[in-house]
Design a protein around this motif. Sequence first.
Motif, PDB file in Angstrom:
ATOM      1  N   ASP A 272      46.470 -61.123  24.122  1.00 54.34           N
ATOM      2  CA  ASP A 272      45.945 -61.731  22.973  1.00 54.34           C
ATOM      3  C   ASP A 272      47.109 -61.835  22.024  1.00 54.34           C
ATOM      4  O   ASP A 272      47.090 -62.873  21.254  1.00 54.34           O
ATOM      5  CB  ASP A 272      44.958 -60.805  22.444  1.00 54.34           C
ATOM      6  N   VAL A 273      47.757 -60.745  21.617  1.00 54.16           N
ATOM      7  CA  VAL A 273      48.788 -60.755  20.513  1.00 54.16           C
ATOM      8  C   VAL A 273      50.130 -60.382  21.203  1.00 54.16           C
ATOM      9  O   VAL A 273      50.458 -59.428  21.886  1.00 54.16           O
ATOM     10  CB  VAL A 273      48.529 -59.491  19.539  1.00 54.16           C
ATOM     11  N   ASN A 304      45.384 -69.550  23.116  1.00 52.61           N
ATOM     12  CA  ASN A 304      44.597 -69.364  21.674  1.00 52.61           C
ATOM     13  C   ASN A 304      44.695 -67.722  21.149  1.00 52.61           C
ATOM     14  O   ASN A 304      44.273 -67.155  20.523  1.00 52.61           O
ATOM     15  CB  ASN A 304      43.115 -69.420  21.724  1.00 52.61           C
ATOM     16  N   GLY A 305      45.838 -67.152  21.808  1.00 53.23           N
ATOM     17  CA  GLY A 305      46.398 -65.985  21.352  1.00 53.23           C
ATOM     18  C   GLY A 305      47.297 -66.172  19.941  1.00 53.23           C
ATOM     19  O   GLY A 305      47.315 -67.187  19.510  1.00 53.23           O
ATOM     20  N   THR A 306      48.038 -64.843  19.488  1.00 51.76           N
ATOM     21  CA  THR A 306      48.775 -65.053  18.336  1.00 51.76           C
ATOM     22  C   THR A 306      50.054 -64.669  18.629  1.00 51.76           C
ATOM     23  O   THR A 306      49.882 -63.371  19.125  1.00 51.76           O
ATOM     24  CB  THR A 306      48.050 -64.425  17.168  1.00 51.76           C
ATOM     25  N   LYS A 394      41.935 -60.322  13.450  1.00 57.10           N
ATOM     26  CA  LYS A 394      41.673 -61.768  14.118  1.00 57.10           C
ATOM     27  C   LYS A 394      41.144 -61.571  15.685  1.00 57.10           C
ATOM     28  O   LYS A 394      40.218 -62.100  15.990  1.00 57.10           O
ATOM     29  CB  LYS A 394      42.897 -62.548  14.194  1.00 57.10           C
ATOM     30  N   HIS A 395      41.638 -60.586  16.180  1.00 62.05           N
ATOM     31  CA  HIS A 395      41.357 -60.623  17.786  1.00 62.05           C
ATOM     32  C   HIS A 395      40.669 -59.381  18.198  1.00 62.05           C
ATOM     33  O   HIS A 395      40.307 -59.310  19.179  1.00 62.05           O
ATOM     34  CB  HIS A 395      42.914 -60.632  18.730  1.00 62.05           C
ATOM     35  N   ALA A 399      42.212 -55.694  21.292  1.00 63.94           N
ATOM     36  CA  ALA A 399      42.936 -56.819  21.744  1.00 63.94           C
ATOM     37  C   ALA A 399      44.197 -56.215  22.406  1.00 63.94           C
ATOM     38  O   ALA A 399      44.623 -55.212  22.109  1.00 63.94           O
ATOM     39  CB  ALA A 399      43.438 -57.742  20.521  1.00 63.94           C
TER      40      ALA A 399
END
Length: 415
Positions: A272-273, A304-306, A394-395, A399
Amino acid sequence: MKVSLKYGEKQLQLDVPDHTKILSPKTEFPGVDDPFGEVRRALEDPIASPTLTQIVENMKPRKIAILVSDLTRPSPSHIIVPPILDELSRAGVKREQIKIVFGLGFHRKMSEEEMKKAVGEEVFERYECINHDINECVYIGETSRGTPVEVFRPVIESDLIIATGNLELHWFVGYSGGYKALLPGVCSKKTIEKNHSLMLSKNAVAGNINSPVRLDIEEAGTMTNVKFIVNVVLNSKKEIVKAVAGHPITAHREGVKYIDAMYKVPIDRKYDVVIASCGGFPKDINLYQAQKGLDNASHAVKDNGTIVLVAECREGFGERTFEEWMRKAKSPDEPLQWIRSNFVLGGHKAVGFCKVLKKADIFLCSSMDENVVREIFMTPFNDPQKAINGALEKHGKSASVLLMPYANSTLPVLE
């Protein structure tokens, strides 16, 4: 847990979740004790090819071109070229039959001083050394991907072409080295632009030997008299760890194994990150250089991760065309459209960022003006801890998180 990350010339202590996975480069190979001896060894034992001496005896070439890198590449030509010249001399080739050609691609011409530095003073004084001229190229045909192959006249008129260079990961060719000394090295603007426009393919990624850009380069290479390569693999200290010589594709693939063993690191899932530090100064001196770390991180992030990109960028963008393309774009889609009709060096770096922006959010921790960072579709932070916290907000606290402390030299490979 506490981790240490490089940012410019500082070492930052940051908090990351305890479940964070850390991905570092594998152990690098040490430099060889005798670099000239390593090149001579490769020449004496070429891969899938006769020796240069045997090639000369069979072909009896009147003209020979040796392709070398310009100063934008870390290739140690002053170590690679003299053993080649020694062998050609022993095979009976006269000095005046040989041209050393600096492959500039799109780059500026090299001065005499720079040429001297690149190949060594003795070689420069004894042999004819010339710059590639992008405007003096001869059309020899077209590849199956539609690239018109136009090669610098003194190169294409040579009976034997020897390509040299260093081997490393390349973010859209897959790997450097091999026939890349020919294309883009000594080809026309039209040839380079058409070949490099293939970078938009989804397979044009670092570490893919079947990148369409690489395959197109190799098809163009087979249309010429490039019969022999000498490539070296360097570690992060720019020391030679391995030299390979011989068949332009088979010898290249042998060198690739050493790159993979040092810099490809397996991952079992995407995250995710992804927190990516380029590795501090000078790797994060500007956004242009930081793109390499971002591109590597993009291989590990979920859609759509960061990506939290930790790069000081004390010199801002670092390249004028790159800055112009990023700042005039109204969305990340535009540079991807522009490059199809007009491949421009510098613009291709904007495409590198925009390809990632289409997939994930980028939180940029840098010293750049926050308004400028927002203008180029990224979220600005001057404090990496706040960026990490923001990505976790955000996640969600659970995450999945990957940390890449040396992102410029770590290529995550999903297994």
